[in-house]
Motif scaffolding. Structure first.
Motif, PDB file in Angstrom:
ATOM      1  N   GLU A  46       3.070  26.565   9.944  1.00  0.00           N
ATOM      2  CA  GLU A  46       2.665  25.664  11.404  1.00  0.00           C
ATOM      3  C   GLU A  46       1.982  24.879  11.255  1.00  0.00           C
ATOM      4  OE1 GLU A  46       3.109  24.947  15.277  1.00  0.00           O
ATOM      5  OE2 GLU A  46       4.357  26.345  14.209  1.00  0.00           O
ATOM      6  N   SER A  47       0.809  25.125  10.321  1.00  0.00           N
ATOM      7  CA  SER A  47      -0.133  23.904  10.261  1.00  0.00           C
ATOM      8  C   SER A  47       0.205  22.719   9.704  1.00  0.00           C
ATOM      9  CB  SER A  47      -1.305  24.770   9.519  1.00  0.00           C
ATOM     10  OG  SER A  47      -2.260  23.533   9.088  1.00  0.00           O
ATOM     11  N   MET A  48       1.115  22.899   8.565  1.00  0.00           N
ATOM     12  CA  MET A  48       1.921  21.833   7.943  1.00  0.00           C
ATOM     13  C   MET A  48       2.844  20.921   8.899  1.00  0.00           C
ATOM     14  SD  MET A  48       2.483  23.843   4.292  1.00  0.00           S
ATOM     15  CE  MET A  48       3.373  22.552   3.343  1.00  0.00           C
ATOM     16  N   GLN A  49       3.576  21.858   9.664  1.00  0.00           N
ATOM     17  CA  GLN A  49       4.564  20.890  10.529  1.00  0.00           C
ATOM     18  C   GLN A  49       3.508  20.246  11.753  1.00  0.00           C
ATOM     19  OE1 GLN A  49       8.020  20.690  10.083  1.00  0.00           O
ATOM     20  NE2 GLN A  49       7.610  19.196  11.684  1.00  0.00           N
ATOM     21  N   SER A  50       2.593  20.933  12.102  1.00  0.00           N
ATOM     22  CA  SER A  50       1.634  20.298  12.953  1.00  0.00           C
ATOM     23  C   SER A  50       1.135  18.941  12.403  1.00  0.00           C
ATOM     24  CB  SER A  50       0.733  21.303  13.438  1.00  0.00           C
ATOM     25  OG  SER A  50      -0.440  20.632  14.267  1.00  0.00           O
ATOM     26  N   GLU A  51       0.741  18.849  11.336  1.00  0.00           N
ATOM     27  CA  GLU A  51       0.220  17.554  10.395  1.00  0.00           C
ATOM     28  C   GLU A  51       1.338  16.754  10.471  1.00  0.00           C
ATOM     29  OE1 GLU A  51      -2.228  15.089   7.978  1.00  0.00           O
ATOM     30  OE2 GLU A  51      -2.506  16.672   9.639  1.00  0.00           O
ATOM     31  N   ILE A  52       2.616  17.018  10.163  1.00  0.00           N
ATOM     32  CA  ILE A  52       3.547  16.119  10.019  1.00  0.00           C
ATOM     33  C   ILE A  52       3.991  15.433  11.404  1.00  0.00           C
ATOM     34  CG2 ILE A  52       5.982  15.743   9.751  1.00  0.00           C
ATOM     35  CD1 ILE A  52       5.720  17.651   7.355  1.00  0.00           C
ATOM     36  N   ASP A  53       4.064  16.490  12.450  1.00  0.00           N
ATOM     37  CA  ASP A  53       4.211  16.016  13.863  1.00  0.00           C
ATOM     38  C   ASP A  53       3.154  14.965  14.195  1.00  0.00           C
ATOM     39  OD1 ASP A  53       6.226  17.567  14.079  1.00  0.00           O
ATOM     40  OD2 ASP A  53       5.466  19.152  15.305  1.00  0.00           O
ATOM     41  N   GLU A  74       3.860  11.482  12.606  1.00  0.00           N
ATOM     42  CA  GLU A  74       4.914  10.744  13.076  1.00  0.00           C
ATOM     43  C   GLU A  74       4.603  10.259  14.664  1.00  0.00           C
ATOM     44  OE1 GLU A  74       8.211  13.590  12.572  1.00  0.00           O
ATOM     45  OE2 GLU A  74       8.580  12.867  10.512  1.00  0.00           O
ATOM     46  N   LYS A  75       3.828  11.155  15.178  1.00  0.00           N
ATOM     47  CA  LYS A  75       3.417  10.700  16.659  1.00  0.00           C
ATOM     48  C   LYS A  75       2.684   9.446  16.647  1.00  0.00           C
ATOM     49  CE  LYS A  75       0.583  11.793  20.487  1.00  0.00           C
ATOM     50  NZ  LYS A  75      -0.482  13.056  20.898  1.00  0.00           N
ATOM     51  N   PHE A  76       2.017   8.977  15.723  1.00  0.00           N
ATOM     52  CA  PHE A  76       1.261   8.063  15.614  1.00  0.00           C
ATOM     53  C   PHE A  76       1.932   6.816  14.855  1.00  0.00           C
ATOM     54  CE2 PHE A  76      -2.456  10.843  16.114  1.00  0.00           C
ATOM     55  CZ  PHE A  76      -3.059  10.169  17.108  1.00  0.00           C
ATOM     56  N   GLY A  77       3.173   7.289  14.422  1.00  0.00           N
ATOM     57  CA  GLY A  77       3.996   6.080  13.937  1.00  0.00           C
ATOM     58  C   GLY A  77       3.557   5.690  12.596  1.00  0.00           C
ATOM     59  N   ILE A 134      -5.631   7.799  10.028  1.00  0.00           N
ATOM     60  CA  ILE A 134      -4.368   7.193  10.419  1.00  0.00           C
ATOM     61  C   ILE A 134      -4.420   6.293  11.904  1.00  0.00           C
ATOM     62  CG2 ILE A 134      -3.206   9.249   9.754  1.00  0.00           C
ATOM     63  CD1 ILE A 134      -2.784  10.192  12.370  1.00  0.00           C
ATOM     64  N   GLN A 135      -5.674   6.120  12.037  1.00  0.00           N
ATOM     65  CA  GLN A 135      -5.723   4.939  13.364  1.00  0.00           C
ATOM     66  C   GLN A 135      -5.682   3.465  13.011  1.00  0.00           C
ATOM     67  OE1 GLN A 135      -5.922   6.411  16.153  1.00  0.00           O
ATOM     68  NE2 GLN A 135      -6.384   8.400  15.551  1.00  0.00           N
ATOM     69  N   GLY A 136      -5.753   3.137  11.510  1.00  0.00           N
ATOM     70  CA  GLY A 136      -5.661   1.712  11.447  1.00  0.00           C
ATOM     71  C   GLY A 136      -4.308   1.095  10.815  1.00  0.00           C
ATOM     72  N   ASP A 137      -3.942   0.052  10.975  1.00  0.00           N
ATOM     73  CA  ASP A 137      -2.813  -0.358  10.284  1.00  0.00           C
ATOM     74  C   ASP A 137      -3.006  -0.980   8.790  1.00  0.00           C
ATOM     75  OD1 ASP A 137      -1.300   0.078  12.633  1.00  0.00           O
ATOM     76  OD2 ASP A 137      -1.862  -1.828  13.548  1.00  0.00           O
ATOM     77  N   ILE A 138      -2.007  -0.881   7.828  1.00  0.00           N
ATOM     78  CA  ILE A 138      -2.437  -1.237   6.369  1.00  0.00           C
ATOM     79  C   ILE A 138      -1.785  -2.817   6.421  1.00  0.00           C
ATOM     80  CG2 ILE A 138      -2.221   1.000   5.673  1.00  0.00           C
ATOM     81  CD1 ILE A 138       0.571   0.549   4.738  1.00  0.00           C
ATOM     82  N   ASP A 139      -2.459  -3.525   5.670  1.00  0.00           N
ATOM     83  CA  ASP A 139      -1.905  -5.017   5.605  1.00  0.00           C
ATOM     84  C   ASP A 139      -0.925  -5.140   4.427  1.00  0.00           C
ATOM     85  OD1 ASP A 139      -3.815  -4.441   3.624  1.00  0.00           O
ATOM     86  OD2 ASP A 139      -5.248  -6.061   4.542  1.00  0.00           O
ATOM     87  N   CYS A 140      -0.355  -4.076   3.565  1.00  0.00           N
ATOM     88  CA  CYS A 140       0.392  -4.343   2.645  1.00  0.00           C
ATOM     89  C   CYS A 140       1.477  -3.420   2.655  1.00  0.00           C
ATOM     90  CB  CYS A 140      -0.392  -4.309   1.279  1.00  0.00           C
ATOM     91  SG  CYS A 140      -1.124  -2.669   1.040  1.00  0.00           S
ATOM     92  N   THR A 141       2.688  -3.449   1.816  1.00  0.00           N
ATOM     93  CA  THR A 141       3.797  -2.595   1.711  1.00  0.00           C
ATOM     94  C   THR A 141       3.539  -1.453   0.903  1.00  0.00           C
ATOM     95  OG1 THR A 141       5.116  -4.508   2.515  1.00  0.00           O
ATOM     96  CG2 THR A 141       6.249  -2.457   1.509  1.00  0.00           C
ATOM     97  N   ILE A 142       3.651  -0.370   1.151  1.00  0.00           N
ATOM     98  CA  ILE A 142       3.375   0.987   0.308  1.00  0.00           C
ATOM     99  C   ILE A 142       4.311   1.831   0.579  1.00  0.00           C
ATOM    100  CG2 ILE A 142       1.834   2.841  -0.201  1.00  0.00           C
ATOM    101  CD1 ILE A 142      -0.646   1.295   0.654  1.00  0.00           C
ATOM    102  N   PHE A 143       5.239   2.341  -0.553  1.00  0.00           N
ATOM    103  CA  PHE A 143       6.320   3.223  -0.221  1.00  0.00           C
ATOM    104  C   PHE A 143       5.635   4.776  -0.829  1.00  0.00           C
ATOM    105  CE2 PHE A 143       8.529  -0.667  -0.248  1.00  0.00           C
ATOM    106  CZ  PHE A 143       9.209  -0.585   0.935  1.00  0.00           C
TER     107      PHE A 143
END
Length: 792
Positions: free
Chosen positions: A274-281, A284-287, A374-383
């Motif tokens: 449940e804790s891991m799924q909450s982290e993923i949620d 994904e909520k923050f895009g 996870i609040q800031g946008d990154i300025d490069c492409t990372i996979f």
């Protein structure tokens, strides 16, 4: 499944109405088929055999008539508490059925209250029968199934019902007593499942809660969610865990899992899943990412891993299980990052804010930014590869990977991006960072002639604030929540910041900062938390008097026997936070990290025992009335007259000093180290407590006591000038007046006050010139202090 059960509720109700209007004839059965199973039959286990039916039972016995008065329990519509009836498989505790329980069963049957059977706990023939009658959703339906499909009389069916009731196999959703082990509310569901963001709101029907649990995306697999049978099993298992197990099982969590496999397959897999799924949620909520085919990954792909932590309270009790998905930043290529540095507020700045808060009567409050990185946008492409244990594939079975859109934990530049994002938002709100500390923010203004001020200390995602008015907290919270997910963690008159506990007096004019919990954890880690009365006097000082640590010439003490490096590192953290009196001991012991011997281990254990016995001590600041600098007797009272060229020009009369920093001490231990070098020490007081201190071995060997004192005075002067700059930026200090500096060496004072060159000081002339210039500019004022009264 629960979904199918919910959809067929109306059909069952219609069938019950039809059956009550036109009951089917009871099929006559042979006498041997209507009796309960033989208690000595080998096909049933001891805990699975129902008791013999009551002698007075009759096949024609039915529920109470509608004209009878309803029992008092019906008014409450709550089942009598069941304390021992949790009875999971293998648990022998059985709470015998009581008269009030029999009364409750009659009420439940008459009112057609819903019932719920647990997953089949029985074996052999009893298991087969349990599978049949556990489909019942009311007691009346239970009797019908037993009579028509299992060919039981009503008396035999009642004995099976009582047997299961005593062992806790039957639950009454929505009608459990608050004192019962089976009582369940949405709050208990959230707590037992360790849900950080509430998912289960209050429902009118228990069936709604079942539906919510059945459809929650708890496994991260589309194939799993598409299988109704697996959804049913998952929902039913969850209901059993929450309602039939101990609601406080979170308090039994012992250790964090080592990896994701242990988390998902261990004994606490439900909590960690449940804790891991909450982290993923949350991510994904923050895009934070997009799922893309692996063929679209044009750059080097980084990995990811799970990090687990049990959040504990001040007494070490588990509060919640936290899972964090982090990127493996060590696999990043250099073209995907540039700046990686992220500052944090200094401990000295925190202590200064506490002292100013009690002096000016400011209101202290705390905030925490959730999912900060996870609040800031990154300025490069990372996979990045998918979360371990929660990978996804496309319709053709090809793996999908993540294309990051926001910074996440583990990236090399994540801290820098978060700091820039938060600072930019604070500056847009009118706050400015101090030159002396970029993580200390200030906003002051006037509102209808009333002066208002807010001070913010920033340590990654934790904000410790002080404001002139209490309503400014709500204003700041509202401003921050327009951009971030911020929680108010303020508690009345106490709180925790960076593992330090602070307690405010009722009037707010005094604050005490301690680290009792951290010291206790250190002592327990090394097994030094015993309390023997015979050792009270032996550990009343951080180090034994007269001890002089030397280099170890024998065998090195292995870390398996005593982890010396970890012990000194833990004590160093305490020394830098709230315990200045152990600074010298920690500095001396830290010189032997690479090759500790028996004497060093003994001294380290002595230090930890001293901390354990004095764990309630700490820093204390209180409101003062701008005291004047203390005066110590000067040269005129010495046993020998001062030199002729000193006395006339060193008078302290008429000097106006800073009234904020009135107690600043510095001293040196000449030749105290085993290699002949000296040790410098200093401490500065503000509002009755120490805000800055230090003890450091000098880099060069001093040739005289005066030279060692000049080295110490030079270093402490730099620290004092920095502290004065911070106070002035906070509007709490006067740079036009010099700050007093107490020194116990008269020759050092004489050299620092006079700009003349000295033949015996040629080898440290630059240090001396720096000191002389600061005195001449009126930034510090050297004042003599007797050695017996020297605090440093």
């Amino acid at each position: 499944s629960p979904a199918a059960t919910g959809s067929n509720t109306d059909e069952r109700r219609r069938s019950r109405r039809l059956s009550s209007q036109d009951p089917a004839p009871v099929v006559p059965v042979a006498p041997q088929t209507t009796e309960p199973p033989d208690a000595t039959s080998p096909e049933l286990e001891e805990d699975e055999r129902p008791p013999d039916p009551p002698a007075a039972s009759s096949d024609n016995e039915g529920p109470a008539t509608e004209d009878e008065a309803l029992p008092p329990l019906l008014e409450r519509r709550k089942r009598p508490p069941r304390y021992k009836g949790r009875s999971l498989p293998g648990k022998p505790a059985i709470q015998p059925i009581a008269p009030e329980d029999l009364e409750w069963l009659e009420v439940a049957e008459k009112e057609e209250l819903p019932i719920l059977f647990r997953p089949n706990p029985k074996r052999k023939e009893s298991r087969r029968k349990y599978e049949v009658y556990s489909r019942a959703r009311t007691i009346g339906e239970f009797y019908q199934i037993c009579q028509r499909e299992l060919l039981m009389s009503r008396g035999v069916a009642r004995s099976w019902l009582h047997f299961d009731y005593e062992r806790g196999y039957i639950l009454f959703p929505g009608h459990e007593n608050e004192e019962s082990v089976n009582f369940c509310t949405p709050d208990l569901v959230n707590s037992a499942l360790n849900v950080v963001r509430p998912r289960f709101a209050d429902s009118e029907r228990f069936q709604d809660l079942l539906m919510t649990l059945a459809h929650r995306d708890d496994v991260g697999s589309d194939a799993f969610l598409a299988d109704p049978a697996k959804i049913h099993a998952l929902a039913f298992e969850t209901i059993q865990r929450v309602m039939a197990s101990d609601p406080t099982r979170l308090g039994k969590l012992a250790n964090e899992p080592a990896n994701w496999r242990e988390a998902l397959r261990g004994p606490d897999s439900d909590v960690w899943r449940e804790s891991m799924q909450s982290e993923i949620d949350s991510l994904e909520k923050f895009g934070c990412w997009d799922w893309v085919p692996i063929a679209d990954a044009r750059t080097r792909m980084i990995g990811s891993r799970w990090v687990y932590k049990i959040k504990r309270g001040p007494d070490g009790e588990p509060l919640r299980a936290k899972s964090r998905l982090v990127a493996l930043g060590n696999t990043q290529s250099p073209e995907t990052y540039s700046d990686t540095f992220a500052p944090v507020v200094l401990y000295m700045a925190l202590r200064v804010v506490f002292a100013i808060a009690v002096q000016e009567g400011l209101h202290i409050f705390q905030m925490d930014c959730s999912n900060a990185y996870i609040q800031g946008d990154i300025d490069c492409t990372i996979f990045m590869k998918g979360p371990p244990g929660f990978e996804r594939v496309d319709a053709r079975g090809r793996p999908l990977v993540l294309r990051l859109k926001r910074s996440i934990y583990g990236l090399r530049q994540a801290g820098n991006i978060w700091h820039r994002t938060l600072v930019g938002h604070l500056e847009s709100l009118g706050y400015r960072s101090l030159i002396s500390d970029s993580c200390l923010f200030l906003r002051s203004w006037e509102d209808n002639g009333v002066k208002r001020k807010v001070i913010i200390c920033l340590y990654v995602d934790d904000l410790m604030c002080a404001a002139t008015h209490p309503e400014l907290k709500d204003e700041l919270l509202a401003q921050l929540r327009t951009r971030f997910d911020v929680k108010d963690e303020t508690k009345p008159r106490e709180g925790w910041v960076l593992n330090m506990k602070y307690e405010l007096s009722p009037d707010g004019d005094r604050v005490k900062i301690t680290q009792e919990a951290a010291i206790t954890a250190i002592a327990k880690k090394f097994g030094l938390d015993n309390d023997k009365r015979s050792h009270v006097q032996a550990y009343n000082l951080p180090m034994q008097l007269g001890i002089k640590l030397t280099l170890n010439e024998g065998d090195k003490i292995p870390a398996e026997e005593f982890d010396y490096r970890s012990a000194i590192g833990s004590c160093l953290y305490i020394a830098q936070s709230t315990r200045p009196e152990i600074s010298y001991a920690v500095m001396s012991l830290s010189r032997h990290l690479n090759n500790p011997g028996k004497q060093h281990v003994k001294a380290a254990q002595h230090l930890i025992r001293y901390l354990w016995r004095t764990r309630d001590l700490g820093l204390e600041y209180f409101r003062t009335a701008s005291p004047a600098p203390g005066y110590f007797e000067g040269f005129s009272t010495q046993s020998t007259a001062p030199p002729r060229w000193r006395s006339p020009r060193f008078s302290d009369e008429g000097v106006e000093l800073d009234t904020v920093l009135t107690e600043n001490y510095t001293d040196a231990d000449y030749g105290g180290s085993y290699d002949g070098r000296s040790t410098s020490g200093f401490c500065f007081f503000l509002c009755g407590g120490v805000v800055k201190w230090g003890s450091k071995l000098q880099n060069v060997t001093a040739l005289s006591t005066t030279e060692s004192e000049v080295y110490a005075l030079t270093e402490s002067t730099k620290e004092l000038l920095y502290l004065r700059t911070m106070l002035a930026e906070l509007g709490y200090g006067d740079l036009s007046r010099p700050a007093v500096m107490y020194e116990d060496n008269s020759a050092c004072i004489a050299q620092g006050r006079d700009l003349r060159s000295r033949s015996k000081a040629k080898h440290y002339v630059l240090r001396l010139r720096f000191l002389q210039e600061r005195v001449a500019r009126g930034e510090i004022h050297l004042w003599h202090c007797p050695t017996k009264l020297m605090v440093a």
